[in-house]
Design a protein around this motif. Structure first.
Motif, PDB file in Angstrom:
ATOM      1  N   LEU A   1       0.815  -1.132  -0.023  1.00  0.00           N
ATOM      2  CA  LEU A   1      -0.092   0.240  -0.118  1.00  0.00           C
ATOM      3  C   LEU A   1       0.787   1.305  -0.124  1.00  0.00           C
ATOM      4  CD1 LEU A   1      -2.418  -1.040   2.781  1.00  0.00           C
ATOM      5  CD2 LEU A   1      -2.620  -1.665   0.543  1.00  0.00           C
ATOM      6  N   VAL A   2       0.779   1.856  -1.060  1.00  0.00           N
ATOM      7  CA  VAL A   2       1.676   3.065  -1.246  1.00  0.00           C
ATOM      8  C   VAL A   2       0.902   4.454  -1.194  1.00  0.00           C
ATOM      9  CG1 VAL A   2       2.179   2.774  -3.626  1.00  0.00           C
ATOM     10  CG2 VAL A   2       3.823   3.734  -2.275  1.00  0.00           C
TER      11      VAL A   2
ATOM     12  N   ILE B   1       1.446  -7.852   3.722  1.00  0.00           N
ATOM     13  CA  ILE B   1       0.990  -6.333   3.096  1.00  0.00           C
ATOM     14  C   ILE B   1       1.610  -5.272   3.736  1.00  0.00           C
ATOM     15  CG2 ILE B   1      -1.333  -4.889   3.191  1.00  0.00           C
ATOM     16  CD1 ILE B   1      -2.985  -7.038   3.621  1.00  0.00           C
ATOM     17  N   TYR B   2       2.279  -4.445   3.005  1.00  0.00           N
ATOM     18  CA  TYR B   2       3.406  -3.821   3.239  1.00  0.00           C
ATOM     19  C   TYR B   2       3.088  -2.236   3.218  1.00  0.00           C
ATOM     20  CZ  TYR B   2       8.353  -2.178   3.121  1.00  0.00           C
ATOM     21  OH  TYR B   2       9.509  -1.783   3.572  1.00  0.00           O
ATOM     22  N   VAL B   3       2.973  -1.437   4.285  1.00  0.00           N
ATOM     23  CA  VAL B   3       2.791   0.039   3.966  1.00  0.00           C
ATOM     24  C   VAL B   3       3.821   0.970   3.574  1.00  0.00           C
ATOM     25  CG1 VAL B   3       2.065   1.930   4.974  1.00  0.00           C
ATOM     26  CG2 VAL B   3       0.377   0.064   4.801  1.00  0.00           C
ATOM     27  N   THR B   4       4.016   1.889   2.853  1.00  0.00           N
ATOM     28  CA  THR B   4       5.206   2.591   2.809  1.00  0.00           C
ATOM     29  C   THR B   4       4.912   3.852   1.798  1.00  0.00           C
ATOM     30  OG1 THR B   4       7.600   2.927   2.008  1.00  0.00           O
ATOM     31  CG2 THR B   4       5.866   1.514   0.601  1.00  0.00           C
TER      32      THR B   4
ATOM     33  N   GLY C   1      -4.400   7.414   4.036  1.00  0.00           N
ATOM     34  CA  GLY C   1      -5.069   6.346   4.483  1.00  0.00           C
ATOM     35  C   GLY C   1      -4.590   5.226   4.405  1.00  0.00           C
ATOM     36  N   LYS C   2      -3.365   4.941   4.149  1.00  0.00           N
ATOM     37  CA  LYS C   2      -2.861   3.573   3.745  1.00  0.00           C
ATOM     38  C   LYS C   2      -2.243   3.046   5.164  1.00  0.00           C
ATOM     39  CE  LYS C   2       1.973   5.468   3.048  1.00  0.00           C
ATOM     40  NZ  LYS C   2       1.451   6.809   3.430  1.00  0.00           N
ATOM     41  N   SER C   3      -1.746   3.690   6.183  1.00  0.00           N
ATOM     42  CA  SER C   3      -1.591   3.289   7.574  1.00  0.00           C
ATOM     43  C   SER C   3      -2.908   2.735   8.179  1.00  0.00           C
ATOM     44  CB  SER C   3      -1.004   4.181   8.188  1.00  0.00           C
ATOM     45  OG  SER C   3       0.605   3.998   7.883  1.00  0.00           O
TER      46      SER C   3
END
Lengths: 279, 367, 307
Positions: free
Chosen positions: B34-35, B188-191, B41-43
């Protein structure tokens, strides 16, 4: 030339500062020294004119008398009342603080009400509390005094611990929640260990409050749970004062606090400034 | 292992509508990133999947079961936090074992899994240390180790590398990618870092203002952005956007810059532009699509352009050169020695096969 | 397969209905005991006291008829009450600035690092942490006209016998109280100010030094504004303590000679526990609370402004 001058000037300033520090410390510690010294004097030495600045020998008969006559029970009472009440206040207050800090329970109003409780002067409530205690037969009981000190320490504990808990990174708790702990476990296994320094420092202050209090103890005790400050005032007579007992009792009553505070020195500033200075 | 399915997820913080109706399916074993810019709102979305936030509406399903009512601990997920969230009063060993102890895993099993994870991450010699005795990269490994041992259905990463310095970040990025190959759990990776997103993801989910702007494989998003926002977000240095007007004439189309000068578009692009004569557009040209013209014949769709080099930023392998095109500054990525000095006139080739044309009002890519 | 297994695992971890309920209500459950105690011991007596203050209860009569503001009207005719408030104000007005000044000077002395600094600090804390009753007792020993060292030192300096009855002679009772008070609480100010001074941004001080600013200028332009919030908090805490001063006076002068050093706390105590004027004492209590509320609000307002 200049190179050699500068260190000389610095050394002189340092010497002056040590001189100042020495004088200030001497001034402030002299009364304490006098108190200790009297507690080791014989009656002849205490009532010597002019006063003697050094006792002929260190002897403990003044303390021995306190033990023999059972006066030290007052110290024991203080110990019981202060430790139990601050223990309860710490546990209940920290839980309450957690709720305020993490869930904003009661909003800013509840937090303000709680700290305003701290500002209420004891003299304004001691009288109605006395009447209520008489009614319920709580005067001169451990329970009554412990309940009172707990209540008076709670606002302080809540206020201080709220500050410490807010400093705990939220992610630590969230990580524990993801890892499988429930909220109760999070409080016990994550929050309490994280705020342990704060808990210890705060306990010192709650203990000191109950230990040093005079007014409540004066009003709410009679014979059974007399605490040491009340006992101390009994030694003052109209004509003759029992200097030996006053000094020895004072020393006994000062040692526990001094030890606790020395250990906790690092946290002293945050504690006495109600968290305004994070030292 | 499990797939993740979000449908119609909304989340409000007071008046702020942080997540605005997200539908998303992440298949089993996929590495989804998710970038988006901060505040997209990604986090929040990640925390909603974790159960740390409750969605105001919409359903979240993990492994086919709706988990809206489940606590974080009941979702069998593992999460790595931005600041590592290591317990400072526990040793590395105890930190890694923490989640297992919480789940009353037998001691023998705990020891086995901790040593496995420690070996996988190369931190076997640090087990007796405390977090404060570790470097940033080592802490990060411990945090990942704590997630691995859980053998969770789903791994969540919340900007795990943003507290590391550049070199360590590259190193750990590779490590995480390798990890995913080894354990193949859904991640699932947020950055907010588009390079992390490009390099790690099987699928990039690009978020903007609480909505999914576009999702797909990294190169798909890079090469076929659906909006100017996507085109601008991915790629470094970012895409050059030059205001222009379309000129079409039957099967032939060209862009006319407002400062004069025009570039003829390749026929593949021109086909979809019939009838768009006079339309205002933004021409999106990536810095990589510039090159020094070699003097030989140009490939189909490549046009030549002569410009004066203004700012020159050599990086060693490539040199970023600022030029004027269509009256605005644009960055061209050239070979290291293609340009030597400020003010030098250079002949450039622009590959218009990969240009994107964007509607300046709606932001949608039209060709 | 792994999927269903793990979901089963998740289900096993699901707590009982009771456990879930306890967890849902946790924010309120953990607030409740503390609030209950505060209401019971903090608020309940206040309300009770408020009611009593409108009645006519004395040592001899338990007259619970409501008499309105009679007791409060009485406050205005009570000269001893206003005198006691005056005594309290005098002590506060002299002791508080003195403590602040001495504390600040001590902090200046110890602000720079030097070997053994921690030992000095540990020793200087001592007066502040001991019980005020012990502090009072100690100074009573010090002040004693025959067996105390103060008279001896003064005689030595003066070169002739000096005999001052510190705790009895009207000219010396206030100095005695204030000396004891300042001795006990200057270290408190010292600690807070020292911490505040150490938190002053050193780069600001260095910049000022490079600019060639004088010591006084640095103090006024950088140091004082930086530590102003701490000074305000310290003054608030100490001010409130001074207004309710009781213990030290109890041991040193017991309010004497006559009622010359009787503070508001002492007077309230006398009314309540010697005269047993129940209703009237309750009215005094509310006067005190009102006064302190006003002071606190004023100080807090000033602090808001300073921010």
């Amino acid at each position: 030339m200049r190179v050699s001058k500068l260190p000389a000037r610095k050394a002189r300033i340092l010497a002056l500062r040590y001189l100042g520090a020495g004088v200030v410390t001497l001034l402030f510690l002299f009364p304490v020294y006098w108190l200790f010294m009297i507690s080791f004097k014989t009656p002849d030495e205490i009532y010597h004119v002019p006063p003697l600045w050094i006792p002929g020998q260190i002897q403990f008969s003044n303390y021995y008398v306190l033990f023999k006559d059972g006066d030290v029970l007052a110290i024991l009472n203080s110990l019981i009342v202060a430790s139990v009440s601050s223990g309860i206040a710490i546990v209940l207050g920290t839980l309450c603080a957690y709720s305020l800090a993490r869930f904003g329970t009661g909003g800013e109003n509840l937090a303000m009400w709680i700290i305003s409780q701290r500002m209420i002067p004891p003299i304004a409530v001691v009288f109605p509390i006395f009447l209520i205690y008489v009614y319920f037969g709580l005067v001169d009981s451990y329970f009554g005094l412990i309940l009172l000190y707990t209540a008076f320490n709670l606002p302080y504990v809540i206020w201080m611990m709220r500050g410490y808990i807010v400093d705990v990174p939220l992610e630590l708790e969230e990580s524990a929640l993801v890892d499988g702990l429930n909220r109760w476990e999070v409080i016990w296994k994550v929050v309490f260990p994280m705020v342990r320094p704060g808990l210890m420092a705060t306990s010192v202050f709650t203990f000191a409050f109950a230990w040093n209090d005079f007014l409540f103890a004066l009003v709410l005790t009679r014979t059974e749970v007399i605490t040491f400050p009340v006992m101390l005032t009994h030694y003052f007579g109209g004509q003759s004062n029992f200097w030996a007992k006053i000094a020895a009792m004072s020393v006994l009553g000062t040692l526990p606090i001094f030890v606790a505070v020395s250990v906790m020195q690092r946290y002293l500033v945050r504690g006495i400034s109600l968290g305004a200075v994070k030292g | 292992m499990a797939d993740v399915k979000l449908s119609g997820v909304h989340k409000y913080y007071g008046n702020v509508h942080a997540v605005r109706g997200v539908d998303l399916t992440i298949t089993d074993g996929e590495f989804a990133v998710l970038v988006g810019p901060s505040g997209c709102g990604k986090s929040t979305l990640l925390r909603t999947i974790a159960g740390l936030e409750d969605p105001d509406s919409g359903a979240i399903a993990i492994g086919g079961a709706v988990v809206n009512d489940l606590r974080p601990r009941e979702r069998n997920i593992a999460m790595v936090f931005q600041n590592y969230a290591l317990y400072p009063y526990l040793t590395v060993n105890e930190n890694i074992a923490f989640g297992l102890r919480a789940r009353k895993t037998p001691e023998i099993e705990i020891r086995k899994r901790v040593s496995e994870a420690a070996e996988m991450l190369g931190i076997g010699n640090l087990l007796q240390r405390y977090p404060r005795q570790l470097s940033g990269g080592q802490r990060q490994r411990v945090a990942i180790g704590r997630a691995i041992v859980r053998k969770a259905d789903l791994f969540l990463f919340d900007e795990p590398l943003s507290n590391l310095d550049a070199q360590l970040r590259d190193e750990m990025r590779a490590e995480i990618k390798r990890l995913h190959h080894e354990i193949t759990t859904t991640m699932i990776y947020v950055t907010h870092d588009q390079i992390e997103a490009m390099t790690l993801a099987d699928r990039i989910v690009l978020l903007r203002d609480g909505k999914i702007e576009q999702q797909g494989a990294p190169l798909e998003l890079f090469e076929q952005p659906r909006t100017g926002f996507v085109a601008g977000f991915l790629g470094s240095p970012s895409i050059n956007l030059i205001p222009a007007t379309l000129k079409t004439d039957g099967p032939v189309a060209a862009v006319v810059f407002q400062s004069g000068g025009e570039l003829k578009l390749p026929s593949a692009k021109a086909m979809s532009l019939a009838g768009a004569q006079g339309r205002e557009i933004l021409v999106g040209i990536r810095p990589q699509h510039f090159s020094r013209a070699g003097g030989g014949p140009l490939r189909n769709g490549v046009v030549s352009y002569s410009a004066v080099a203004d700012l020159i930023q050599p990086t060693g392998t490539r040199t970023f050169t600022t030029i004027k095109i269509g009256g605005v500054d644009a960055v061209a990525e050239l070979q290291a020695h293609d340009v030597r000095s400020h003010g030098e006139r250079i002949d450039l080739a622009i590959d218009l096969n990969r240009v994107v044309l964007i509607d300046p009002v709606s932001g949608v890519v039209i060709a | 397969m792994t999927l269903s297994a793990s979901l089963n695992g998740a289900e096993q971890r699901r707590p009982s209905r009771l456990g879930r309920m306890l967890e849902d209500r946790l924010p309120y459950l953990i607030v409740a005991p503390a609030i209950l105690i505060l209401l019971l011991v903090g608020l309940f007596p206040l309300i009770y006291s408020l009611i009593v203050s409108f009645q006519r209860i004395t040592m001899t009569e338990n007259d619970t008829t409501f008499v309105g503001l009679l007791n409060y009207a009485e406050l205005f005719r009570d000269t001893r009450l206003w005198a006691s408030l005056g005594h309290t104000a005098i002590i506060t007005a002299i002791a508080l600035p003195l403590e602040l000044l001495i504390g600040f000077l001590m902090a200046q002395l110890f602000i720079d690092r030097m070997p053994g600094r921690q030992i000095f600090l540990a020793l200087l804390v001592l007066p502040t942490v001991i019980s005020p009753i012990v502090a009072g007792a100690t100074w009573r020993l010090m002040f004693d006209v025959r067996f105390g060292p103060i008279g001896q030192i003064l005689s030595f300096i003066a070169g002739e016998p000096v005999r001052i009855l510190w705790t009895v002679n009207p000219a010396y009772v206030y100095p005695a109280i204030i000396i004891c008070e300042v001795w006990q609480w200057s270290p408190f100010m010292f600690l807070l100010l020292l911490a505040a001074l150490s938190n002053v941004d050193p780069s600001q001080l260095e910049a000022a030094e490079i600019d060639g600013a004088s010591y006084l200028r640095v103090l006024r332009a950088i140091v004082l504004p930086a530590i102003a919030p701490v000074i305000a908090v310290a003054c608030l805490i100490r001010g409130l303590d001074l207004v309710r001063i009781f213990d030290i006076i109890w041991t040193l002068t017991e309010g004497g000679p006559g009622s010359m050093t009787e503070t508001i706390s002492l007077y309230t105590y006398v009314q309540g526990f010697s005269q047993f004027e129940t209703s009237y004492t309750a009215a005094i209590s509310f006067l005190v609370i009102a006064l302190l509320t006003v002071i606190t609000t004023l100080v807090l307002k000033r602090m808001e402004l300073a921010r």
